[in-house]
Design an enzyme around this catalytic site. Structure first.
Site, mmCIF file in Angstrom:
data_model
loop_
_atom_site.group_PDB
_atom_site.id
_atom_site.type_symbol
_atom_site.label_atom_id
_atom_site.label_comp_id
_atom_site.label_asym_id
_atom_site.label_seq_id
_atom_site.Cartn_x
_atom_site.Cartn_y
_atom_site.Cartn_z
ATOM 1 N N ASP A 29 -1.741 3.440 -5.060
ATOM 2 C CA ASP A 29 -0.507 3.740 -5.660
ATOM 3 C C ASP A 29 0.508 2.648 -5.851
ATOM 4 O OD1 ASP A 29 -1.401 6.332 -5.934
ATOM 5 O OD2 ASP A 29 -0.379 6.847 -3.997
ATOM 6 N N LYS A 30 1.266 2.517 -6.626
ATOM 7 C CA LYS A 30 2.436 1.841 -6.912
ATOM 8 C C LYS A 30 3.123 1.241 -5.521
ATOM 9 C CE LYS A 30 6.928 1.043 -8.952
ATOM 10 N NZ LYS A 30 7.824 1.610 -9.699
#
Length: 355
Positions: A166-167
């Site tokens: 994830d970011k």
């Protein structure tokens, strides 16, 4: 991309899983059954006829990597497909439509050779371009770093990736630099032989020091922005997370998580499911006080710690896999980033004070 489940005739291409959201593991897995009228035909030619987007080289690489099996057994390219044979194949996910603009970017590269690269991704960096994030992603930086990735020569969206994080999750990612490396790594992800260890700071202290969370994960039917757990298997995809409590700080705990599967937001969804959302994870409710008093000095303390790490406290600490060319077992670790380390120190000091 894989399609949603539907009834198809034998000898049609059947995706094994319905896909509600992209997985963190970027491969596609297909099952093909030859019909009763199938003439004897070399396996590679048979697959080229059934997989129009896969090149002969990609198919032959998959066969060499034993990513193609006939009736649950690996075979060679010259195997002749017979009526009724069931063929399964795992391939790196095909590139997405669109172009990648190479961008100069400082990359924390932990290992690189002719076949692969290992990068330590900082929190806040999107892995690949998508709507709203066409530039400034890790893939843009990779495209600049090496202009000749197997899926990057024409500027497609996903050069070299076989998985992602994830970011706002920090940590290690492995990138294949050749078709063979991507195929070999995809096969390892599919068979769950990749060793992946994450560190997570979670709200509360699990009653059991270690355990296994098993429950299908799919997009929430109530909130499309999050993933939900469906223990009865009625929806989503099979997911398994093993956890172990490393340290307890009264109202939070440092937990080690090892993944068997790679589903979108798997650790975040699984830990919330058992009552322990990740600290500072706004998407899953971890950005507010969930354990302890909600007033006074404790409230002020928690707000200060949340300000130190304004993202989910999750770090991809280690990766272990077999090198696609040498066959050597490799293992890499990445230290905790500064924000995660600072949050841990604050919680440790708080616990020592005995409040």
């Amino acid at each position: 991309m894989q399609q949603e489940d539907e009834d198809l005739f034998t000898d049609d291409l059947l995706p094994l899983d319905d896909e509600q959201d992209p997985d963190d593991e970027l491969y596609e897995h297909h099952r093909i059954q030859a019909d009763k009228r199938q003439e004897l035909l070399r396996l590679d030619k048979f697959l080229m006829n059934r997989l129009p987007n896969a090149s002969r080289t990609k198919i032959q690489n998959a066969i060499r990597a034993e990513a193609v099996q006939v009736n649950e057994r690996p075979v060679k390219s010259n195997y002749r497909v017979k009526p009724g044979d069931v063929i399964t194949i795992t391939l790196p996910e095909p590139p997405r439509e669109g172009k990648v603009v190479p961008e100069p970017m400082e990359l924390d590269i932990r290992y690189e050779d002719d076949s692969l690269l290992l990068v330590n991704k900082p929190a806040g960096l999107v892995v690949h371009p998508a709507y709203g994030n066409w530039q400034g992603t890790l893939v843009n930086g990779l495209a600049y770093h090496f202009q000749h990735l197997p899926t990057g020569r024409n500027g497609e969206i996903r050069p070299g990736l076989v998985h992602r994080i994830d970011k706002d999750t920090s940590g290690l990612l492995v990138i294949g630099k050749t078709e063979w490396a991507m195929t070999h790594l995809s096969q390892q992800f599919f068979h769950h032989t990749i060793e992946r260890t994450y560190l997570a700071l979670v709200w509360g202290v699990p009653k059991e020091e270690q355990g296994t969370i098993t429950g299908h994960i799919g997009r929430s039917l109530k909130d499309r922005k999050v993933q939900a757990v469906y223990p009865d298997g009625s929806y989503g995809k099979h997911a398994v997370t093993h956890y172990k409590v490393l340290q307890s700080f009264r109202h939070v705990a440092l937990v080690q998580c090892n993944l068997e599967t790679g589903r979108t937001h798997q650790i975040r969804a699984h830990m919330k499911h058992i009552g322990h959302p990740l600290f500072s994870d706004a998407t899953y409710g971890g950005d507010k006080i969930l354990y302890g008093q909600r007033t006074g000095a404790y409230k002020d303390f928690v707000e200060k710690v949340l300000a130190v790490i304004p993202r989910q406290a999750l770090h991809a600490k280690s990766l272990g896999f077999v090198h696609p060319v040498t066959g050597e077992t490799l293992h890499f670790e990445a230290e905790l980033p500064a924000d995660f380390e600072a949050a841990l120190l604050k919680w440790a000091a708080y616990a020592e004070q005995g409040y």
